[in-house]
Design an enzyme around this catalytic site. Structure first.
Site, PDB file in Angstrom:
ATOM      1  N   GLY A  11       9.168  25.207 -26.232  1.00  0.00           N
ATOM      2  CA  GLY A  11       9.874  24.992 -27.160  1.00  0.00           C
ATOM      3  C   GLY A  11      10.956  25.539 -28.259  1.00  0.00           C
ATOM      4  O   GLY A  11      10.521  26.823 -28.035  1.00  0.00           O
ATOM      5  N   ASP A 136       4.747  26.276 -35.223  1.00  0.00           N
ATOM      6  CA  ASP A 136       3.777  25.283 -35.512  1.00  0.00           C
ATOM      7  C   ASP A 136       3.042  26.832 -35.948  1.00  0.00           C
ATOM      8  O   ASP A 136       1.830  26.151 -36.650  1.00  0.00           O
ATOM      9  CB  ASP A 136       2.986  25.088 -34.254  1.00  0.00           C
ATOM     10  N   GLY A 179       3.760  19.159 -35.351  1.00  0.00           N
ATOM     11  CA  GLY A 179       2.528  19.838 -35.043  1.00  0.00           C
ATOM     12  C   GLY A 179       1.771  19.044 -34.464  1.00  0.00           C
ATOM     13  O   GLY A 179       1.069  18.210 -35.269  1.00  0.00           O
ATOM     14  N   HIS A 180       1.118  19.128 -33.600  1.00  0.00           N
ATOM     15  CA  HIS A 180       0.407  18.508 -32.810  1.00  0.00           C
ATOM     16  C   HIS A 180      -0.461  18.543 -33.442  1.00  0.00           C
ATOM     17  O   HIS A 180      -2.115  18.042 -33.110  1.00  0.00           O
ATOM     18  CB  HIS A 180       0.870  17.643 -31.381  1.00  0.00           C
ATOM     19  N   ARG A 276       8.701   3.731 -47.033  1.00  0.00           N
ATOM     20  CA  ARG A 276       9.845   4.071 -45.982  1.00  0.00           C
ATOM     21  C   ARG A 276       9.304   5.630 -44.857  1.00  0.00           C
ATOM     22  O   ARG A 276       8.480   6.432 -45.750  1.00  0.00           O
ATOM     23  CB  ARG A 276      10.778   4.433 -46.909  1.00  0.00           C
TER      24      ARG A 276
HETATM   25  O1  F6P Z   1       5.924  24.287 -30.524  1.00  0.00           O
HETATM   26  C1  F6P Z   1       7.055  23.396 -30.752  1.00  0.00           C
HETATM   27  C2  F6P Z   1       7.388  21.805 -30.694  1.00  0.00           C
HETATM   28  O2  F6P Z   1       7.853  21.875 -31.939  1.00  0.00           O
HETATM   29  C3  F6P Z   1       6.240  20.941 -32.108  1.00  0.00           C
HETATM   30  O3  F6P Z   1       5.865  20.599 -33.265  1.00  0.00           O
HETATM   31  C4  F6P Z   1       6.045  19.749 -31.134  1.00  0.00           C
HETATM   32  O4  F6P Z   1       4.895  18.745 -31.381  1.00  0.00           O
HETATM   33  C5  F6P Z   1       6.414  19.979 -29.617  1.00  0.00           C
HETATM   34  O5  F6P Z   1       6.879  20.805 -30.271  1.00  0.00           O
HETATM   35  C6  F6P Z   1       7.649  18.987 -29.160  1.00  0.00           C
HETATM   36  O6  F6P Z   1       7.948  19.099 -28.268  1.00  0.00           O
HETATM   37  P1  F6P Z   1      10.073  18.806 -27.814  1.00  0.00           P
HETATM   38  O7  F6P Z   1      10.609  19.595 -27.659  1.00  0.00           O
HETATM   39  O8  F6P Z   1       9.328  19.366 -25.790  1.00  0.00           O
HETATM   40  O9  F6P Z   1      10.086  17.605 -28.153  1.00  0.00           O
END
Ligand code: F6P
Length: 358
Positions: A11, A136, A179-180, A276
Protein backbone atom coordinates in the site's frame (compact mmCIF):
# COMPACT_ATOMS: atom_id res chain seq x y z
CA UNK A 1 30.04 2.19 -12.06
CA UNK A 2 27.75 1.04 -9.28
CA UNK A 3 24.11 0.20 -9.99
CA UNK A 4 21.39 0.19 -7.33
CA UNK A 5 17.85 -1.14 -7.76
CA UNK A 6 14.89 0.46 -6.02
CA UNK A 7 11.22 -0.41 -5.66
CA UNK A 8 8.15 0.62 -3.67
CA UNK A 9 5.90 -2.21 -2.57
CA UNK A 10 2.50 -2.71 -0.90
CA UNK A 11 0.00 0.00 0.00
CA UNK A 12 1.29 3.47 -0.77
CA UNK A 13 1.75 6.33 1.69
CA UNK A 14 2.55 10.02 1.58
CA UNK A 15 6.30 9.79 2.04
CA UNK A 16 7.53 7.19 -0.47
CA UNK A 17 8.84 9.77 -2.94
CA UNK A 18 10.53 11.77 -0.18
CA UNK A 19 12.34 8.60 0.92
CA UNK A 20 13.44 7.64 -2.60
CA UNK A 21 14.68 11.19 -3.09
CA UNK A 22 16.68 10.88 0.15
CA UNK A 23 18.33 7.65 -1.03
CA UNK A 24 19.04 9.04 -4.51
CA UNK A 25 20.39 12.42 -3.40
CA UNK A 26 22.78 10.79 -0.93
CA UNK A 27 23.88 8.17 -3.48
CA UNK A 28 24.64 10.88 -6.07
CA UNK A 29 26.57 12.73 -3.35
CA UNK A 30 28.59 9.67 -2.26
CA UNK A 31 29.34 8.13 -5.68
CA UNK A 32 30.66 9.84 -8.76
CA UNK A 33 29.26 7.15 -10.99
CA UNK A 34 26.04 5.58 -9.79
CA UNK A 35 22.97 4.47 -11.71
CA UNK A 36 19.61 3.89 -10.06
CA UNK A 37 17.29 1.35 -11.62
CA UNK A 38 13.64 1.90 -10.70
CA UNK A 39 11.35 -1.14 -10.83
CA UNK A 40 7.74 -0.45 -11.78
CA UNK A 41 4.92 -1.45 -9.44
CA UNK A 42 6.95 -3.07 -6.71
CA UNK A 43 8.17 -6.66 -6.89
CA UNK A 44 6.18 -7.10 -10.08
CA UNK A 45 8.78 -4.97 -11.86
CA UNK A 46 11.59 -7.10 -10.46
CA UNK A 47 9.85 -10.36 -11.41
CA UNK A 48 9.04 -9.30 -14.97
CA UNK A 49 12.09 -7.05 -15.53
CA UNK A 50 9.91 -3.99 -15.91
CA UNK A 51 12.27 -1.16 -15.01
CA UNK A 52 13.67 2.18 -16.04
CA UNK A 53 17.01 3.82 -15.55
CA UNK A 54 16.46 6.83 -13.35
CA UNK A 55 18.33 10.12 -13.55
CA UNK A 56 18.77 12.86 -10.93
CA UNK A 57 15.93 14.74 -12.65
CA UNK A 58 13.50 11.97 -11.71
CA UNK A 59 14.12 12.69 -8.05
CA UNK A 60 13.82 16.43 -8.35
CA UNK A 61 10.68 18.17 -7.03
CA UNK A 62 9.21 15.05 -5.43
CA UNK A 63 9.87 15.75 -1.75
CA UNK A 64 6.34 17.03 -1.27
CA UNK A 65 4.56 14.66 -3.66
CA UNK A 66 2.47 11.86 -2.21
CA UNK A 67 2.14 8.47 -3.93
CA UNK A 68 5.12 6.90 -5.67
CA UNK A 69 6.77 7.81 -8.97
CA UNK A 70 7.50 4.09 -9.48
CA UNK A 71 3.99 2.83 -8.81
CA UNK A 72 3.32 0.01 -6.37
CA UNK A 73 1.39 -3.24 -6.08
CA UNK A 74 0.62 -5.87 -3.52
CA UNK A 75 2.50 -9.10 -4.24
CA UNK A 76 1.61 -11.32 -1.27
CA UNK A 77 4.63 -12.98 0.33
CA UNK A 78 2.68 -16.25 0.59
CA UNK A 79 2.47 -16.42 -3.20
CA UNK A 80 6.12 -15.67 -3.92
CA UNK A 81 7.04 -19.37 -4.01
CA UNK A 82 4.03 -20.22 -6.15
CA UNK A 83 4.70 -20.03 -9.92
CA UNK A 84 2.65 -17.45 -11.86
CA UNK A 85 -0.09 -18.38 -14.36
CA UNK A 86 2.58 -19.15 -16.99
CA UNK A 87 4.60 -21.33 -14.66
CA UNK A 88 7.24 -18.67 -14.02
CA UNK A 89 9.31 -19.14 -10.85
CA UNK A 90 9.01 -15.64 -9.33
CA UNK A 91 11.92 -15.90 -6.92
CA UNK A 92 14.25 -17.25 -9.60
CA UNK A 93 13.08 -14.54 -11.95
CA UNK A 94 13.77 -11.76 -9.40
CA UNK A 95 17.27 -13.16 -8.88
CA UNK A 96 17.89 -13.23 -12.61
CA UNK A 97 16.75 -9.63 -13.11
CA UNK A 98 19.05 -8.56 -10.27
CA UNK A 99 21.98 -10.46 -11.75
CA UNK A 100 21.40 -9.43 -15.36
CA UNK A 101 21.35 -5.78 -14.34
CA UNK A 102 24.50 -6.32 -12.25
CA UNK A 103 22.94 -4.63 -9.26
CA UNK A 104 25.05 -4.04 -6.17
CA UNK A 105 22.00 -3.72 -3.94
CA UNK A 106 18.22 -3.65 -4.03
CA UNK A 107 16.48 -1.01 -1.91
CA UNK A 108 12.94 -1.99 -0.89
CA UNK A 109 10.50 0.57 0.47
CA UNK A 110 7.73 -1.43 2.04
CA UNK A 111 5.73 -2.66 5.00
CA UNK A 112 5.43 -6.04 6.67
CA UNK A 113 4.85 -8.32 3.70
CA UNK A 114 7.38 -6.48 1.56
CA UNK A 115 10.09 -6.80 4.19
CA UNK A 116 9.36 -10.53 4.39
CA UNK A 117 10.05 -10.81 0.68
CA UNK A 118 13.15 -8.62 1.11
CA UNK A 119 14.35 -11.13 3.70
CA UNK A 120 13.63 -14.01 1.35
CA UNK A 121 15.79 -12.35 -1.32
CA UNK A 122 18.51 -11.87 1.28
CA UNK A 123 18.34 -15.58 2.04
CA UNK A 124 18.68 -16.19 -1.69
CA UNK A 125 21.97 -14.28 -1.65
CA UNK A 126 20.97 -10.80 -2.87
CA UNK A 127 22.17 -7.61 -1.23
CA UNK A 128 19.02 -6.00 0.11
CA UNK A 129 18.26 -2.95 2.25
CA UNK A 130 14.74 -2.30 3.50
CA UNK A 131 13.12 1.03 4.34
CA UNK A 132 10.17 1.06 6.76
CA UNK A 133 7.02 2.28 5.05
CA UNK A 134 3.48 2.19 6.40
CA UNK A 135 0.82 4.47 7.80
CA UNK A 136 0.11 1.68 10.32
CA UNK A 137 3.47 2.05 12.15
CA UNK A 138 3.36 -1.69 12.80
CA UNK A 139 6.80 -2.71 11.54
CA UNK A 140 8.89 -4.62 14.00
CA UNK A 141 12.37 -3.26 14.74
CA UNK A 142 11.67 0.43 14.28
CA UNK A 143 10.01 2.97 16.56
CA UNK A 144 8.65 4.81 13.58
CA UNK A 145 7.72 4.22 9.97
CA UNK A 146 7.44 6.93 7.35
CA UNK A 147 3.86 7.72 6.39
CA UNK A 148 2.57 7.28 9.93
CA UNK A 149 2.69 10.90 11.07
CA UNK A 150 1.15 12.16 7.83
CA UNK A 151 -1.73 9.72 8.29
CA UNK A 152 -2.09 10.73 11.96
CA UNK A 153 -2.54 14.32 10.78
CA UNK A 154 -5.28 13.39 8.32
CA UNK A 155 -7.11 11.04 10.69
CA UNK A 156 -6.91 13.70 13.40
CA UNK A 157 -8.29 16.40 11.14
CA UNK A 158 -11.21 14.07 10.32
CA UNK A 159 -11.99 13.81 14.03
CA UNK A 160 -11.52 17.57 14.42
CA UNK A 161 -13.97 18.27 11.63
CA UNK A 162 -16.52 15.86 13.09
CA UNK A 163 -16.25 17.56 16.49
CA UNK A 164 -18.08 20.69 15.40
CA UNK A 165 -20.95 18.81 13.75
CA UNK A 166 -21.17 16.39 16.67
CA UNK A 167 -21.45 19.36 19.02
CA UNK A 168 -24.10 21.10 16.88
CA UNK A 169 -26.33 18.05 16.64
CA UNK A 170 -25.66 16.32 19.93
CA UNK A 171 -25.06 12.95 18.29
CA UNK A 172 -22.69 10.04 18.62
CA UNK A 173 -20.16 10.03 15.81
CA UNK A 174 -17.93 7.12 14.90
CA UNK A 175 -14.79 7.75 12.86
CA UNK A 176 -13.28 4.58 11.40
CA UNK A 177 -9.53 4.77 11.04
CA UNK A 178 -7.22 2.50 9.03
CA UNK A 179 -5.36 -0.34 10.72
CA UNK A 180 -6.38 -3.98 10.58
CA UNK A 181 -3.77 -5.57 12.78
CA UNK A 182 -2.50 -2.64 14.84
CA UNK A 183 -4.14 0.37 16.46
CA UNK A 184 -1.27 2.87 16.53
CA UNK A 185 -2.94 5.21 14.04
CA UNK A 186 -6.31 5.14 15.81
CA UNK A 187 -4.74 5.58 19.23
CA UNK A 188 -2.63 8.56 18.18
CA UNK A 189 -5.39 10.24 16.16
CA UNK A 190 -7.89 9.47 18.92
CA UNK A 191 -5.76 11.20 21.54
CA UNK A 192 -4.84 14.08 19.22
CA UNK A 193 -8.44 14.59 18.13
CA UNK A 194 -9.90 14.31 21.63
CA UNK A 195 -11.98 11.19 20.97
CA UNK A 196 -13.98 9.97 23.95
CA UNK A 197 -13.78 6.27 23.13
CA UNK A 198 -10.91 4.58 21.27
CA UNK A 199 -11.30 1.02 20.00
CA UNK A 200 -8.23 -0.84 18.76
CA UNK A 201 -7.53 -4.48 17.81
CA UNK A 202 -5.14 -4.94 20.74
CA UNK A 203 -7.88 -4.20 23.32
CA UNK A 204 -11.04 -6.15 22.45
CA UNK A 205 -14.16 -4.18 23.36
CA UNK A 206 -17.40 -5.00 25.10
CA UNK A 207 -20.38 -3.17 23.60
CA UNK A 208 -21.96 -2.84 27.06
CA UNK A 209 -18.87 -0.95 28.24
CA UNK A 210 -19.06 1.37 25.24
CA UNK A 211 -22.70 2.10 26.05
CA UNK A 212 -21.78 2.69 29.72
CA UNK A 213 -19.14 5.21 28.67
CA UNK A 214 -21.66 7.00 26.44
CA UNK A 215 -24.27 7.10 29.22
CA UNK A 216 -21.67 8.46 31.64
CA UNK A 217 -21.00 11.31 29.24
CA UNK A 218 -24.69 12.07 28.80
CA UNK A 219 -25.11 12.07 32.59
CA UNK A 220 -22.23 14.51 32.87
CA UNK A 221 -24.11 16.88 30.57
CA UNK A 222 -22.11 16.20 27.39
CA UNK A 223 -24.29 16.50 24.31
CA UNK A 224 -22.14 14.40 21.99
CA UNK A 225 -19.54 11.66 21.91
CA UNK A 226 -16.88 10.71 19.43
CA UNK A 227 -15.65 7.17 18.97
CA UNK A 228 -12.42 6.50 17.05
CA UNK A 229 -12.47 2.88 15.91
CA UNK A 230 -9.74 0.99 14.09
CA UNK A 231 -10.81 -1.09 11.07
CA UNK A 232 -9.57 -4.17 12.88
CA UNK A 233 -11.22 -3.55 16.26
CA UNK A 234 -12.75 -6.70 17.66
CA UNK A 235 -15.43 -7.52 20.23
CA UNK A 236 -14.35 -9.47 23.30
CA UNK A 237 -16.70 -12.37 22.55
CA UNK A 238 -15.32 -12.62 19.01
CA UNK A 239 -11.61 -12.17 19.66
CA UNK A 240 -9.65 -15.18 18.47
CA UNK A 241 -12.56 -16.76 16.58
CA UNK A 242 -11.73 -18.33 13.23
CA UNK A 243 -13.40 -16.86 10.13
CA UNK A 244 -15.74 -19.84 10.01
CA UNK A 245 -16.79 -19.57 13.64
CA UNK A 246 -17.27 -15.81 13.28
CA UNK A 247 -19.54 -16.33 10.28
CA UNK A 248 -21.56 -18.89 12.23
CA UNK A 249 -21.87 -16.56 15.22
CA UNK A 250 -23.09 -13.71 13.03
CA UNK A 251 -25.38 -15.74 10.75
CA UNK A 252 -28.54 -14.04 11.99
CA UNK A 253 -27.07 -10.56 11.92
CA UNK A 254 -27.26 -8.06 9.09
CA UNK A 255 -24.01 -7.76 7.12
CA UNK A 256 -22.44 -4.35 7.80
CA UNK A 257 -20.00 -2.59 5.44
CA UNK A 258 -17.46 -2.36 8.27
CA UNK A 259 -16.98 -2.48 12.03
CA UNK A 260 -18.02 1.16 12.60
CA UNK A 261 -21.47 0.49 11.12
CA UNK A 262 -21.94 -2.60 13.27
CA UNK A 263 -21.02 -0.75 16.47
CA UNK A 264 -23.21 2.18 15.39
CA UNK A 265 -26.24 -0.08 14.89
CA UNK A 266 -25.68 -1.74 18.26
CA UNK A 267 -25.46 1.62 20.04
CA UNK A 268 -28.69 2.85 18.44
CA UNK A 269 -30.43 -0.39 19.37
CA UNK A 270 -29.22 -0.27 22.96
CA UNK A 271 -29.61 3.47 23.66
CA UNK A 272 -31.90 4.92 21.03
CA UNK A 273 -29.21 7.50 20.31
CA UNK A 274 -28.61 8.81 16.81
CA UNK A 275 -25.27 7.62 15.45
CA UNK A 276 -23.38 8.74 12.35
CA UNK A 277 -20.40 6.98 10.81
CA UNK A 278 -17.51 8.60 8.95
CA UNK A 279 -14.89 6.54 7.11
CA UNK A 280 -12.02 8.67 5.78
CA UNK A 281 -10.54 5.56 4.10
CA UNK A 282 -7.69 6.01 1.64
CA UNK A 283 -7.69 9.76 2.17
CA UNK A 284 -5.46 8.80 5.11
CA UNK A 285 -2.73 7.65 2.73
CA UNK A 286 -3.01 10.58 0.34
CA UNK A 287 -1.67 14.06 -0.21
CA UNK A 288 1.63 15.60 0.73
CA UNK A 289 3.85 14.17 3.50
CA UNK A 290 3.86 16.25 6.68
CA UNK A 291 7.14 18.01 7.60
CA UNK A 292 7.93 15.37 10.23
CA UNK A 293 7.73 12.59 7.63
CA UNK A 294 9.79 14.58 5.14
CA UNK A 295 12.61 14.83 7.68
CA UNK A 296 12.25 11.18 8.72
CA UNK A 297 12.22 10.00 5.11
CA UNK A 298 15.22 12.12 4.21
CA UNK A 299 17.19 10.78 7.18
CA UNK A 300 16.28 7.14 6.52
CA UNK A 301 17.00 7.53 2.81
CA UNK A 302 20.40 9.13 3.39
CA UNK A 303 21.24 6.41 5.92
CA UNK A 304 20.37 3.72 3.36
CA UNK A 305 22.90 5.25 0.96
CA UNK A 306 25.53 5.24 3.71
CA UNK A 307 24.81 1.58 4.40
CA UNK A 308 25.24 0.78 0.71
CA UNK A 309 28.58 2.59 0.79
CA UNK A 310 29.61 0.60 3.88
CA UNK A 311 28.40 -2.73 2.46
CA UNK A 312 25.91 -3.15 5.29
CA UNK A 313 23.27 -5.30 3.63
CA UNK A 314 20.46 -7.58 4.84
CA UNK A 315 19.03 -4.90 7.13
CA UNK A 316 16.08 -2.55 7.40
CA UNK A 317 17.01 1.05 8.12
CA UNK A 318 15.15 1.88 11.31
CA UNK A 319 14.66 4.48 14.05
CA UNK A 320 15.32 3.56 17.63
CA UNK A 321 15.22 6.21 20.33
CA UNK A 322 15.37 9.03 17.73
CA UNK A 323 18.53 7.57 16.25
CA UNK A 324 18.83 5.99 12.83
CA UNK A 325 20.05 2.43 13.05
CA UNK A 326 19.76 -0.89 11.22
CA UNK A 327 17.72 -3.93 12.17
CA UNK A 328 18.52 -7.30 10.55
CA UNK A 329 15.80 -8.25 8.05
CA UNK A 330 15.53 -11.70 9.55
CA UNK A 331 14.44 -10.08 12.84
CA UNK A 332 11.89 -7.84 11.12
CA UNK A 333 10.35 -10.50 8.88
CA UNK A 334 7.08 -11.98 10.06
CA UNK A 335 6.67 -9.91 13.22
CA UNK A 336 4.12 -7.20 13.91
CA UNK A 337 4.66 -4.25 16.25
CA UNK A 338 1.32 -3.77 17.96
CA UNK A 339 0.10 -1.37 20.64
CA UNK A 340 1.01 -2.56 24.13
CA UNK A 341 -2.35 -2.65 25.98
CA UNK A 342 -0.49 -2.10 29.27
CA UNK A 343 1.93 0.43 27.84
CA UNK A 344 2.48 4.06 28.75
CA UNK A 345 0.36 5.58 25.99
CA UNK A 346 -2.73 3.50 26.75
CA UNK A 347 -2.31 4.18 30.48
CA UNK A 348 -2.05 7.93 29.88
CA UNK A 349 -5.03 7.86 27.52
CA UNK A 350 -7.09 6.17 30.23
CA UNK A 351 -5.99 8.90 32.67
CA UNK A 352 -7.34 11.43 30.20
CA UNK A 353 -10.73 9.76 30.51
CA UNK A 354 -10.61 7.87 27.22
CA UNK A 355 -12.57 4.62 27.32
CA UNK A 356 -11.23 1.62 25.40
CA UNK A 357 -14.56 -0.15 25.73
CA UNK A 358 -13.06 -2.84 27.99
O1 F6P B 1 -1.21 -1.06 5.31
C1 F6P B 1 -1.74 0.16 5.00
C2 F6P B 1 -3.23 0.11 4.88
O2 F6P B 1 -3.69 1.40 4.54
C3 F6P B 1 -4.00 -0.41 6.09
O3 F6P B 1 -4.13 0.52 7.13
C4 F6P B 1 -5.30 -0.79 5.48
O4 F6P B 1 -5.97 -1.73 6.26
C5 F6P B 1 -4.87 -1.36 4.14
O5 F6P B 1 -3.62 -0.78 3.85
C6 F6P B 1 -5.82 -1.07 3.01
O6 F6P B 1 -5.34 -1.74 1.89
P1 F6P B 1 -5.79 -1.47 0.39
O7 F6P B 1 -5.16 -0.18 -0.05
O8 F6P B 1 -5.27 -2.63 -0.36
O9 F6P B 1 -7.27 -1.35 0.41
Amino acid sequence: MIRIGMLTSGGDCQSLNATMRGVAKALYEIYEDVEIVGFEEGYKGLIYADYRIMTPRDFSGILTEGGTILGTSRQPFKQMRIPDENGLDKVESMKQTYKKLRLSCLVVLGGNGSQKTANLLREEGLNVIGLPKTIDNDLWGTDETFGFQSAVEIATSSIDAIHTTAASHGRVFIVEIMGHGAGHLTLHAGIAGGADIVLIPEIPYNIEKIVDALKKRTKAGKRFSIIAVAEGAVAQDEAGLSKKKLQKKRENEPIYPSIAYRIGAQITEMTGQEVRVTVPGHVQRGGSPCPYDRVLSSRLGAAAAEMIRDGKFGVMVSMQGHKVTATPLEEVAGKLKTVDPDGELVRQARLLGISFGD
